[in-house]
Scaffold this motif. Structure first.
Motif, PDB file in Angstrom:
ATOM      1  N   TYR A  54       0.740  -1.250  -0.491  1.00 53.97           N
ATOM      2  CA  TYR A  54      -0.487  -0.192  -0.314  1.00 53.97           C
ATOM      3  C   TYR A  54       0.993   1.033  -0.070  1.00 53.97           C
ATOM      4  N   SER A  55       0.542   1.806  -0.307  1.00 49.26           N
ATOM      5  CA  SER A  55       1.261   3.270  -0.859  1.00 49.26           C
ATOM      6  C   SER A  55       0.674   4.037   0.804  1.00 49.26           C
ATOM      7  N   GLU A  56       1.809   5.019   1.052  1.00 47.40           N
ATOM      8  CA  GLU A  56       1.122   6.413   1.909  1.00 47.40           C
ATOM      9  C   GLU A  56       0.206   6.531   2.649  1.00 47.40           C
ATOM     10  N   ALA A  57      -0.634   7.043   1.353  1.00 53.78           N
ATOM     11  CA  ALA A  57      -2.363   7.545   1.837  1.00 53.78           C
ATOM     12  C   ALA A  57      -3.186   6.925   1.446  1.00 53.78           C
ATOM     13  N   GLU A  58      -2.612   5.287   0.500  1.00 54.68           N
ATOM     14  CA  GLU A  58      -4.197   4.004   1.407  1.00 54.68           C
ATOM     15  C   GLU A  58      -3.358   3.799   2.167  1.00 54.68           C
ATOM     16  N   THR A  59      -2.395   3.482   3.009  1.00 53.59           N
ATOM     17  CA  THR A  59      -2.594   3.175   4.769  1.00 53.59           C
ATOM     18  C   THR A  59      -3.156   3.587   5.568  1.00 53.59           C
ATOM     19  N   ARG A  60      -3.282   5.523   4.963  1.00 55.34           N
ATOM     20  CA  ARG A  60      -3.992   6.407   5.954  1.00 55.34           C
ATOM     21  C   ARG A  60      -5.050   6.199   5.773  1.00 55.34           C
ATOM     22  N   ARG A  61      -5.906   5.634   4.325  1.00 53.98           N
ATOM     23  CA  ARG A  61      -7.252   5.719   4.275  1.00 53.98           C
ATOM     24  C   ARG A  61      -7.635   4.120   4.917  1.00 53.98           C
ATOM     25  N   LEU A  62      -6.697   3.107   5.286  1.00 53.20           N
ATOM     26  CA  LEU A  62      -6.715   1.857   5.817  1.00 53.20           C
ATOM     27  C   LEU A  62      -7.097   2.157   7.272  1.00 53.20           C
ATOM     28  N   ALA A  63      -5.950   3.536   7.613  1.00 51.92           N
ATOM     29  CA  ALA A  63      -6.430   3.472   9.227  1.00 51.92           C
ATOM     30  C   ALA A  63      -7.477   3.909  10.021  1.00 51.92           C
TER      31      ALA A  63
END
Length: 199
Positions: A54-63
């Motif tokens: 996951y990209s950093e942006a997708e990781t933040r969205r997952l959170a």
């Protein structure tokens, strides 16, 4: 291990013993030359896995993502249900997916009361990377169950401080498409030694 990054650079990690075997290659070698030399020395490599993350942006969205509907964490009380699920899956699929109820965390997607997709995640090589495996019954593929399990595991992993990683064989286009549908991005090709042939 050989990592061929999507951007084009290549990284190789090898033990001092293996490094001594490939010294005749010198400084300027290709991946193909390295693989041929290793094979000549009796070192067998697996077929390259496709690595996704996951990209950093997708990781933040997952959170911030809620648990997908129809998916829940599996535990010891689900052993009978999980065994029934496994009984409906081919041995090659079971082997390739490496989904275990006893892993660090396991999740399942349900259609009614029937377990139709399951996945597990564990810290890969004792690192902060969470390696994901997922398996969906053949009759239920293409309906989003596997994607929802990947999202549930990934959301949980991110909340626990792990960075999700999804691997599949290069010829497994369905698995690669599943990873993409869950928001994972291609990171590179990863090849590793199958067995230690250096005495």
């Amino acid at each position: 291990m050989i990592l061929e990054h999507a951007a084009g650079d290549v990284r190789v990690v090898m033990s001092p013993e293996v490094s001594a075997l490939v010294e005749p290659l010198g400084q300027n070698w290709t991946v193909e030359q390295l693989q041929k030399t290793l094979a000549h020395q009796g070192i067998t490599l697996n077929g390259a896995d496709l690595l996704h993350h996951y990209s950093e942006a997708e990781t933040r969205r997952l959170a911030r993502m809620p648990m997908p509907e129809g998916v829940r964490r599996l535990g010891p009380a689900d052993a009978e249900l999980f065994a029934a699920f496994q009984a409906e899956v081919s041995l090659p699929d079971l082997d390739a997916a490496y989904v275990e109820l006893e892993h660090w965390a396991a999740f399942g997607a349900f259609s009614g009361k029937r377990l139709v997709a399951a996945g597990s995640i564990y810290p890969w090589m004792n690192s902060a990377i969470g390696d994901i495996g997922v398996l969906t019954l053949v009759s239920e593929r293409g309906r989003g169950f596997g994607r929802n399990v990947v999202l549930a595991m990934s959301t949980y992993a991110v909340g626990e401080g792990l960075h999700p990683q999804f691997r599949c064989q290069r010829d497994n286009s369905a698995s690669a498409a599943l990873g993409k549908s869950a928001g994972l991005q291609f990171y590179g090709n990863w090849t590793a030694e199958l067995r230690n042939a250096v005495e």
